[in-house]
Design a protein around this motif. Sequence first.
Motif, mmCIF file in Angstrom:
data_model
loop_
_atom_site.group_PDB
_atom_site.id
_atom_site.type_symbol
_atom_site.label_atom_id
_atom_site.label_comp_id
_atom_site.label_asym_id
_atom_site.label_seq_id
_atom_site.Cartn_x
_atom_site.Cartn_y
_atom_site.Cartn_z
ATOM 1 N N GLU A 1 -28.844 34.052 -28.497
ATOM 2 C CA GLU A 1 -29.938 33.303 -27.899
ATOM 3 C C GLU A 1 -31.112 34.189 -27.514
ATOM 4 O O GLU A 1 -32.264 33.811 -27.680
ATOM 5 N N HIS A 2 -30.836 35.388 -26.993
ATOM 6 C CA HIS A 2 -31.888 36.168 -26.337
ATOM 7 C C HIS A 2 -32.133 37.492 -27.043
ATOM 8 O O HIS A 2 -31.233 38.095 -27.641
ATOM 9 N N ARG A 3 -33.365 37.958 -26.946
ATOM 10 C CA ARG A 3 -33.759 39.221 -27.581
ATOM 11 C C ARG A 3 -33.001 40.405 -26.975
ATOM 12 O O ARG A 3 -32.600 41.337 -27.688
ATOM 13 N N ASP A 4 -32.784 40.390 -25.657
ATOM 14 C CA ASP A 4 -32.054 41.491 -25.009
ATOM 15 C C ASP A 4 -30.631 41.591 -25.565
ATOM 16 O O ASP A 4 -30.122 42.693 -25.815
ATOM 17 N N THR A 5 -29.996 40.422 -25.740
ATOM 18 C CA THR A 5 -28.645 40.418 -26.297
ATOM 19 C C THR A 5 -28.658 40.928 -27.729
ATOM 20 O O THR A 5 -27.755 41.664 -28.154
ATOM 21 N N LEU A 6 -29.675 40.543 -28.478
ATOM 22 C CA LEU A 6 -29.807 41.019 -29.864
ATOM 23 C C LEU A 6 -29.886 42.545 -29.905
ATOM 24 O O LEU A 6 -29.205 43.191 -30.706
ATOM 25 N N ALA B 1 -34.287 32.819 -37.204
ATOM 26 C CA ALA B 1 -33.721 32.645 -38.555
ATOM 27 C C ALA B 1 -32.966 31.328 -38.663
ATOM 28 O O ALA B 1 -32.265 31.098 -39.644
ATOM 29 N N GLY B 2 -33.105 30.458 -37.673
ATOM 30 C CA GLY B 2 -32.347 29.209 -37.687
ATOM 31 C C GLY B 2 -32.870 28.171 -38.646
ATOM 32 O O GLY B 2 -32.164 27.262 -39.028
ATOM 33 N N GLU B 3 -34.153 28.284 -39.057
ATOM 34 C CA GLU B 3 -34.736 27.310 -39.967
ATOM 35 C C GLU B 3 -35.610 28.024 -40.982
ATOM 36 O O GLU B 3 -36.261 29.016 -40.676
ATOM 37 N N ASN C 1 -28.922 23.197 -26.942
ATOM 38 C CA ASN C 1 -28.905 22.043 -27.842
ATOM 39 C C ASN C 1 -27.878 22.276 -28.952
ATOM 40 O O ASN C 1 -28.067 23.150 -29.794
ATOM 41 N N PRO C 2 -26.795 21.513 -28.994
ATOM 42 C CA PRO C 2 -25.758 21.738 -30.010
ATOM 43 C C PRO C 2 -26.255 21.484 -31.427
ATOM 44 O O PRO C 2 -25.641 21.932 -32.392
ATOM 45 N N ASN C 3 -27.375 20.752 -31.582
ATOM 46 C CA ASN C 3 -27.926 20.517 -32.916
ATOM 47 C C ASN C 3 -28.300 21.825 -33.597
ATOM 48 O O ASN C 3 -28.256 21.949 -34.822
ATOM 49 N N ARG C 4 -28.652 22.832 -32.804
ATOM 50 C CA ARG C 4 -29.056 24.116 -33.370
ATOM 51 C C ARG C 4 -27.872 24.886 -33.953
ATOM 52 O O ARG C 4 -28.051 25.801 -34.751
ATOM 53 N N ILE C 5 -26.650 24.522 -33.563
ATOM 54 C CA ILE C 5 -25.474 25.146 -34.183
ATOM 55 C C ILE C 5 -25.444 24.822 -35.663
ATOM 56 O O ILE C 5 -25.230 25.699 -36.511
ATOM 57 N N GLY D 1 -20.932 15.262 -42.874
ATOM 58 C CA GLY D 1 -21.901 16.202 -42.311
ATOM 59 C C GLY D 1 -23.129 15.539 -41.729
ATOM 60 O O GLY D 1 -23.873 16.156 -40.967
ATOM 61 N N SER D 2 -23.394 14.255 -42.082
ATOM 62 C CA SER D 2 -24.591 13.578 -41.595
ATOM 63 C C SER D 2 -24.606 13.431 -40.083
ATOM 64 O O SER D 2 -25.655 13.139 -39.503
ATOM 65 N N VAL D 3 -23.471 13.625 -39.420
ATOM 66 C CA VAL D 3 -23.446 13.526 -37.967
ATOM 67 C C VAL D 3 -24.380 14.555 -37.341
ATOM 68 O O VAL D 3 -24.992 14.324 -36.296
ATOM 69 N N PHE D 4 -24.540 15.703 -37.988
ATOM 70 C CA PHE D 4 -25.394 16.743 -37.426
ATOM 71 C C PHE D 4 -26.871 16.398 -37.543
ATOM 72 O O PHE D 4 -27.695 16.951 -36.832
ATOM 73 N N ASP D 5 -27.227 15.474 -38.452
ATOM 74 C CA ASP D 5 -28.618 15.083 -38.607
ATOM 75 C C ASP D 5 -29.142 14.340 -37.384
ATOM 76 O O ASP D 5 -30.348 14.306 -37.146
ATOM 77 N N VAL D 6 -28.256 13.708 -36.620
ATOM 78 C CA VAL D 6 -28.683 12.913 -35.465
ATOM 79 C C VAL D 6 -28.129 13.474 -34.169
ATOM 80 O O VAL D 6 -28.203 12.823 -33.128
ATOM 81 N N LEU D 7 -27.573 14.670 -34.217
ATOM 82 C CA LEU D 7 -26.946 15.234 -33.026
ATOM 83 C C LEU D 7 -27.950 15.428 -31.903
ATOM 84 O O LEU D 7 -27.631 15.254 -30.725
ATOM 85 N N GLY D 8 -29.195 15.796 -32.282
ATOM 86 C CA GLY D 8 -30.221 16.017 -31.263
ATOM 87 C C GLY D 8 -30.514 14.767 -30.459
ATOM 88 O O GLY D 8 -30.853 14.842 -29.277
ATOM 89 N N LYS D 9 -30.425 13.572 -31.104
ATOM 90 C CA LYS D 9 -30.642 12.324 -30.378
ATOM 91 C C LYS D 9 -29.405 11.901 -29.605
ATOM 92 O O LYS D 9 -29.496 11.283 -28.546
#
Length: 705
Positions: free
Chosen positions: A30-35, A86-88, A106-110, A158-166
């Motif tokens: 998640e974070h630059r420091d961790t990276l 690099a997520g998208e 946000n679990p959608n980002r997984i 897999g389509s479940v992940f398309d609407v996970l954000g909502k």
Amino acid sequence: MQALAQVSTHIPNNIFDAQGARHKLVIFTEHRDTLNYLTDRIRTLLGRPEAVINIHGSMGIEERKKAEESLKQDKNVQILVTTDAAGEGINLQRAHLMVNYDLPWNPNRIEQRFGRIHRIGQTEVCHLWNMVAEETREGDVYLALLRKLEAEREALGGSVFDVLGKAIGGAELRRLLIEAIRYGDRPEVRARLSQQVERALDTERLKELIEEKALAHDSMDSSRLRKIREDMERAEARGLQPHFIASFFLEAFKLLGGSVQEREPKRYEIKHVPAVIRNRDRLIGLGEPVLIGYERLCFEKDLISIPGKPLASFVCPGHPLLDATTDIILERYRNLLKQGSVFLNESDPGEDVRALFYIDHSVADARTDKRGERRVISRQIQFVEIDAQGRTRNAGYAPYLDYRPMTKEELSVVGPSLDQRWLHEDLESLATSYAITKLVPRHFKEVEDRNKERVTKTIAAVKERLTKEIAYWDHRAEELKAQELAGRVNARINSAKASARADELQARLQNRLLELENEKQISPLPPVVKGGALVVPGGLLARLKGRRDDVPDLFARETKRVEKAVIEAVMELERSLNYYPRDVSQDNCGYDIESAVPDSGKLRFIEVKGRFQGTKTVTVAKNEILTALNKPDDFILAIVLVPPTEETPGVDPWQISDPAAKYGTARDGCRVYYVRRPFTREPDFGVTSVNYELKELLASAEVPA
């Protein structure tokens, strides 16, 4: 690090590939420091700093592209440690192992992260490890969420992940985790949190969201969808065969001092790219850079991914290695284009010499490149032909493929015929004027429509994503400030850092919107004549060699009669089959008729060959063969036998004997034969046309349908 090391014990036995090298791993944090922490520790553990690379938000687009290509093609790079930068939009398909070191709100980002390696064309089984702190209150909530996600994924795909954000947004998950931390030791709170996760990811609710999303995507006007589909069909038909790109690149690369080794059939390795090519890319490159070496290259899409072999970089127009090589070759040999040449069009039965001009035209936006010049977003080589009467026309997309250089003997025969007064006039200005009035507006309109739609969608997506992030960090800063005033100081982050993060995102939003506005402001650049040639038709050479004795005017009239008759016959046949044909024979696009399939956006590409009854062979130009190979299922070779008249010329190089064929639909005295998949391989590099026996072609004719 201890938890990360434990992951290695669960990595499958195939961590080494067929060549003995380790498979590549992507670690998200998640974070630059961790990276930075993970990068330093892993480099120390491996003892090879070059084995670990990074991608993070502070890197420019070109740096990210370089890291992406290094992961794909550099054997020394084993691990990529990255944030959601690099997520998208980045393809990390060379790896098939991924670790989420810490999980996002946000679990959608997984799924967005996993989508970087789990893509169409991936030949390996992908593995993902999500690291969650065991025996913690927030860990229990996240584990419940992940288990529920897995169950719904199996139920709905897999389509479940398309609407996970909502289904469960980042703010809602954050609230659940905070509540678990504060009150998770109470049984009733744990039960309520589990129920909330179950409700958020209820199967029926997810189905409704998936259907809602599908309806939103299907709302585009059907006529617009059909037009987009037709444009895509035309683009595929005009595509240059990989055979020619490979032939050019391999020879040009060797000419510039490079060395290429074929590792698998039509897949190559480049251990070192010459400095002259890499330096040229630094001057002209816009996207990903040219690497020092490439583990695999290929020129055909089907060869990008081969099980058990390294992922290949697909070399096609737009690839930086090909662009840099082409730019150097053009610079060194551009004077040859200006000197001009004399070509022979063997398949043209006419007798009028034409002048052919190559015109370079570009469309640029308001951005600037590394040299401070306006950035070119689209570039076309256009071809204009001029005849003795000063008439100009579009010569098509690649007319030169149908021509060949004339031999010294042929030049000596036609030489006197080339000394014509009109060839000494200012034809270049005439060609430029035609390009400005006819070709440039069409090119600009194509780019404008495509660019406007893309930029508008990008602006909306950028605003939505960054505005949410800014709102989150503004709200977080206020919360932290209130806690600090109350004496509760957060050891991980304070209000000043949260506020600075919001300001940084605000600045990024403004810069990105300004860049997108510059992308939207496009304009055409002036067309530039790059070279020219004279085109001698095969009919003229035949006459000068004594192979044609008929009167030129009579032959010209008969040729026009045949051309008109065969096009009309096929158009009428297509209409009778309930298609919508359009005559494009004057556009020189590799086929004569474009026939639309009703309500589908699909096109049939029909090349029409008219022959007098009694002819033996059919000559097919290279452009026509390439179109057939690009669209094998949609290309039709229509052979039309035309009845003779009293004025029909005598024996001609293009005439042939009456064939006996099973199929042939009568239209206005003509007989139309449809041949599907008439060609099986591309012509050799130096071939401009191929002669086929008419009887052999008609033996495979089908009932027109």
